[in-house]
Motif scaffolding. Structure first.
Motif, PDB file in Angstrom:
ATOM      1  N   ASN A  64       0.855  -1.188   0.000  1.00 20.71           N
ATOM      2  CA  ASN A  64       0.000   0.000   0.000  1.00 20.71           C
ATOM      3  C   ASN A  64       0.888   1.235   0.000  1.00 20.71           C
ATOM      4  OD1 ASN A  64      -2.079   1.814   0.249  1.00 20.71           O
ATOM      5  ND2 ASN A  64      -2.276   1.545   2.460  1.00 20.71           N
ATOM      6  N   ALA A  65       1.437   1.557  -1.171  1.00 21.81           N
ATOM      7  CA  ALA A  65       2.476   2.583  -1.225  1.00 21.81           C
ATOM      8  C   ALA A  65       2.066   3.825  -1.990  1.00 21.81           C
ATOM      9  CB  ALA A  65       3.739   1.992  -1.853  1.00 21.81           C
ATOM     10  N   GLY A  66       0.815   4.026  -2.233  1.00 20.16           N
ATOM     11  CA  GLY A  66       0.479   5.224  -2.990  1.00 20.16           C
ATOM     12  C   GLY A  66      -0.917   5.726  -2.732  1.00 20.16           C
ATOM     13  N   GLY A  67      -1.087   7.024  -2.899  1.00 21.95           N
ATOM     14  CA  GLY A  67      -2.409   7.628  -2.903  1.00 21.95           C
ATOM     15  C   GLY A  67      -2.949   8.030  -1.562  1.00 21.95           C
ATOM     16  N   ASP A  68      -2.767   7.209  -0.548  1.00 25.85           N
ATOM     17  CA  ASP A  68      -3.339   7.487   0.766  1.00 25.85           C
ATOM     18  C   ASP A  68      -2.570   8.607   1.444  1.00 25.85           C
ATOM     19  OD1 ASP A  68      -4.677   7.461   3.106  1.00 25.85           O
ATOM     20  OD2 ASP A  68      -4.206   5.391   3.647  1.00 25.85           O
ATOM     21  N   GLU A  69      -3.280   9.590   1.978  1.00 27.05           N
ATOM     22  CA  GLU A  69      -2.631  10.723   2.614  1.00 27.05           C
ATOM     23  C   GLU A  69      -2.599  10.604   4.125  1.00 27.05           C
ATOM     24  OE1 GLU A  69      -4.479  14.223   1.252  1.00 27.05           O
ATOM     25  OE2 GLU A  69      -3.697  14.075  -0.792  1.00 27.05           O
ATOM     26  N   SER A  70      -2.976   9.480   4.654  1.00 27.94           N
ATOM     27  CA  SER A  70      -2.973   9.318   6.109  1.00 27.94           C
ATOM     28  C   SER A  70      -2.155   8.099   6.496  1.00 27.94           C
ATOM     29  CB  SER A  70      -4.405   9.158   6.637  1.00 27.94           C
ATOM     30  OG  SER A  70      -4.978   7.982   6.129  1.00 27.94           O
ATOM     31  N   MET A  71      -1.577   8.162   7.685  1.00 25.25           N
ATOM     32  CA  MET A  71      -0.825   7.036   8.235  1.00 25.25           C
ATOM     33  C   MET A  71      -1.660   6.393   9.330  1.00 25.25           C
ATOM     34  SD  MET A  71       2.733   7.054  10.408  1.00 25.25           S
ATOM     35  CE  MET A  71       3.823   7.442   9.049  1.00 25.25           C
ATOM     36  N   SER A  72      -1.766   5.084   9.301  1.00 29.74           N
ATOM     37  CA  SER A  72      -2.510   4.418  10.356  1.00 29.74           C
ATOM     38  C   SER A  72      -1.727   4.470  11.656  1.00 29.74           C
ATOM     39  CB  SER A  72      -2.777   2.958   9.980  1.00 29.74           C
ATOM     40  OG  SER A  72      -1.577   2.201  10.056  1.00 29.74           O
ATOM     41  N   ALA A  73      -2.417   4.258  12.772  1.00 28.68           N
ATOM     42  CA  ALA A  73      -1.735   4.217  14.064  1.00 28.68           C
ATOM     43  C   ALA A  73      -0.765   3.042  14.117  1.00 28.68           C
ATOM     44  CB  ALA A  73      -2.766   4.117  15.190  1.00 28.68           C
ATOM     45  N   VAL A  74      -1.116   1.924  13.463  1.00 26.83           N
ATOM     46  CA  VAL A  74      -0.210   0.782  13.429  1.00 26.83           C
ATOM     47  C   VAL A  74       1.075   1.149  12.700  1.00 26.83           C
ATOM     48  CG1 VAL A  74       0.126  -1.553  12.521  1.00 26.83           C
ATOM     49  CG2 VAL A  74      -2.022  -0.958  13.658  1.00 26.83           C
ATOM     50  N   ASP A  75       0.968   1.849  11.580  1.00 30.43           N
ATOM     51  CA  ASP A  75       2.158   2.275  10.847  1.00 30.43           C
ATOM     52  C   ASP A  75       3.019   3.205  11.697  1.00 30.43           C
ATOM     53  OD1 ASP A  75       1.597   0.817   8.564  1.00 30.43           O
ATOM     54  OD2 ASP A  75       0.453   2.433   7.653  1.00 30.43           O
ATOM     55  N   ALA A  76       2.373   4.125  12.409  1.00 29.32           N
ATOM     56  CA  ALA A  76       3.121   5.038  13.276  1.00 29.32           C
ATOM     57  C   ALA A  76       3.837   4.271  14.378  1.00 29.32           C
ATOM     58  CB  ALA A  76       2.178   6.081  13.872  1.00 29.32           C
ATOM     59  N   PHE A  77       3.172   3.260  14.914  1.00 32.17           N
ATOM     60  CA  PHE A  77       3.817   2.445  15.944  1.00 32.17           C
ATOM     61  C   PHE A  77       4.974   1.648  15.359  1.00 32.17           C
ATOM     62  CE2 PHE A  77       4.252  -1.545  18.315  1.00 32.17           C
ATOM     63  CZ  PHE A  77       4.619  -1.018  19.554  1.00 32.17           C
ATOM     64  N   CYS A  78       4.830   1.160  14.128  1.00 30.44           N
ATOM     65  CA  CYS A  78       5.939   0.458  13.468  1.00 30.44           C
ATOM     66  C   CYS A  78       7.180   1.343  13.423  1.00 30.44           C
ATOM     67  CB  CYS A  78       5.555   0.075  12.047  1.00 30.44           C
ATOM     68  SG  CYS A  78       4.270  -1.157  11.914  1.00 30.44           S
ATOM     69  N   GLU A  79       6.982   2.598  13.031  1.00 32.14           N
ATOM     70  CA  GLU A  79       8.116   3.524  12.963  1.00 32.14           C
ATOM     71  C   GLU A  79       8.737   3.725  14.335  1.00 32.14           C
ATOM     72  OE1 GLU A  79       7.281   7.198  11.034  1.00 32.14           O
ATOM     73  OE2 GLU A  79       7.637   6.297   9.064  1.00 32.14           O
ATOM     74  N   LEU A  80       7.901   3.888  15.343  1.00 31.81           N
ATOM     75  CA  LEU A  80       8.404   4.058  16.702  1.00 31.81           C
ATOM     76  C   LEU A  80       9.202   2.828  17.128  1.00 31.81           C
ATOM     77  CD1 LEU A  80       8.502   5.497  19.470  1.00 31.81           C
ATOM     78  CD2 LEU A  80       6.325   4.363  20.015  1.00 31.81           C
ATOM     79  N   TRP A  81       8.654   1.642  16.886  1.00 27.28           N
ATOM     80  CA  TRP A  81       9.323   0.398  17.294  1.00 27.28           C
ATOM     81  C   TRP A  81      10.696   0.284  16.637  1.00 27.28           C
ATOM     82  CZ3 TRP A  81       8.222  -3.263  20.900  1.00 27.28           C
ATOM     83  CH2 TRP A  81       8.962  -4.437  20.849  1.00 27.28           C
TER      84      TRP A  81
END
Length: 238
Positions: free
Chosen positions: A196-213
């Motif tokens: 899912n690498a295009g078009g969406d302008e929002s980041m899910s909370a799971v994605d944000a947590f992935c970055e934090l982890w």
């Protein structure tokens, strides 16, 4: 009731204070894995870390090993901190510091080879520097001590464990990711769904947590999908 220390970064301390963080995930340590192998070989639990396999009735046994405690136990938060007792006035005279930010008064708090008196301040509330020497000049010095060195008397946040469970890291839900205190804003390629690498302008909370982890545990630590302790808590103080 048992109290144990737990470390949090400045952004996570802000999330705690703002009431946004009620969960934390911590990967199983090497010692934890060793204990599991011993238990498995003794026939007490059918848990095999190399195969990532756990029987449904193993969870309650495994939870007894949690190094962070059990429901009802408490966690005192270690965060980046410093102590301010005096400042220089315009004539370069030392005067008592009057807090202009969150601070906790202390008197002869043991630390290192001596004692601290004055006020404990916290990096999560903003930066703080003072002059490099008692004459008010020189390069500014940081006020901060690493969180790992925070003594119990300097801690301002006390948490009470509500529940403990074990699960794979990637089992985290959107609701749980929000309970981790992350902010789902902006857009970046999805860790949980790389296609899912295009078009969406929002980041899910799971994605944000992935970055934090991964910022804490290193590249590919999300892909490794380790077993984690999920500790849910409520704030007792402040």
């Amino acid at each position: 009731m048992t109290e144990r220390p737990i470390l949090f970064s400045a952004p996570m301390v802000r999330a705690l204070l703002d009431g946004k963080k009620t969960q934390t995930r911590r990967a199983f340590s090497t010692r934890m894995i060793d204990l599991m192998y011993v238990a498995a070989h003794a026939g007490e639990v059918s848990y095999f870390v190399d195969q990532g396999f756990m029987e449904p009735n193993d969870a309650s046994y495994v939870i007894d090993f949690c190094p962070h405690g059990q429901a009802g136990d408490r966690l005192w938060v270690r965060e980046t901190w410093g102590v301010i007792s005096h400042v220089l006035d315009q004539a370069c005279n030392l005067i008592d510091w009057v807090p202009d930010r969150p601070a906790a008064a202390i008197s002869e708090m043991p630390f290192g080879q001596g004692y601290y008196s004055g006020y404990v301040i916290y990096a999560a509330d903003g930066s703080y520097e003072w002059a490099g020497n008692d004459d008010g000049d020189g390069e500014p010095r940081s006020a901060w001590h690493p969180s790992i060195h925070m003594p119990r008397a300097a801690s301002r946040i006390l948490l009470e464990i509500v529940s403990v469970r074990v699960e794979r890291l990637k089992a985290i839900t959107e609701a749980d990711a929000r309970a981790e205190g992350v902010s789902a804003t902006g857009w970046q390629p999805s860790y949980s769904n790389p296609d899912n690498a295009g078009g969406d302008e929002s980041m899910s909370a799971v994605d944000a947590f992935c970055e934090l982890w991964e910022s804490i545990n290193g590249a590919d630590s999300w892909v490794a999908n380790p077993w984690v302790w999920v500790v849910e808590f409520k704030r007792v103080t402040p």
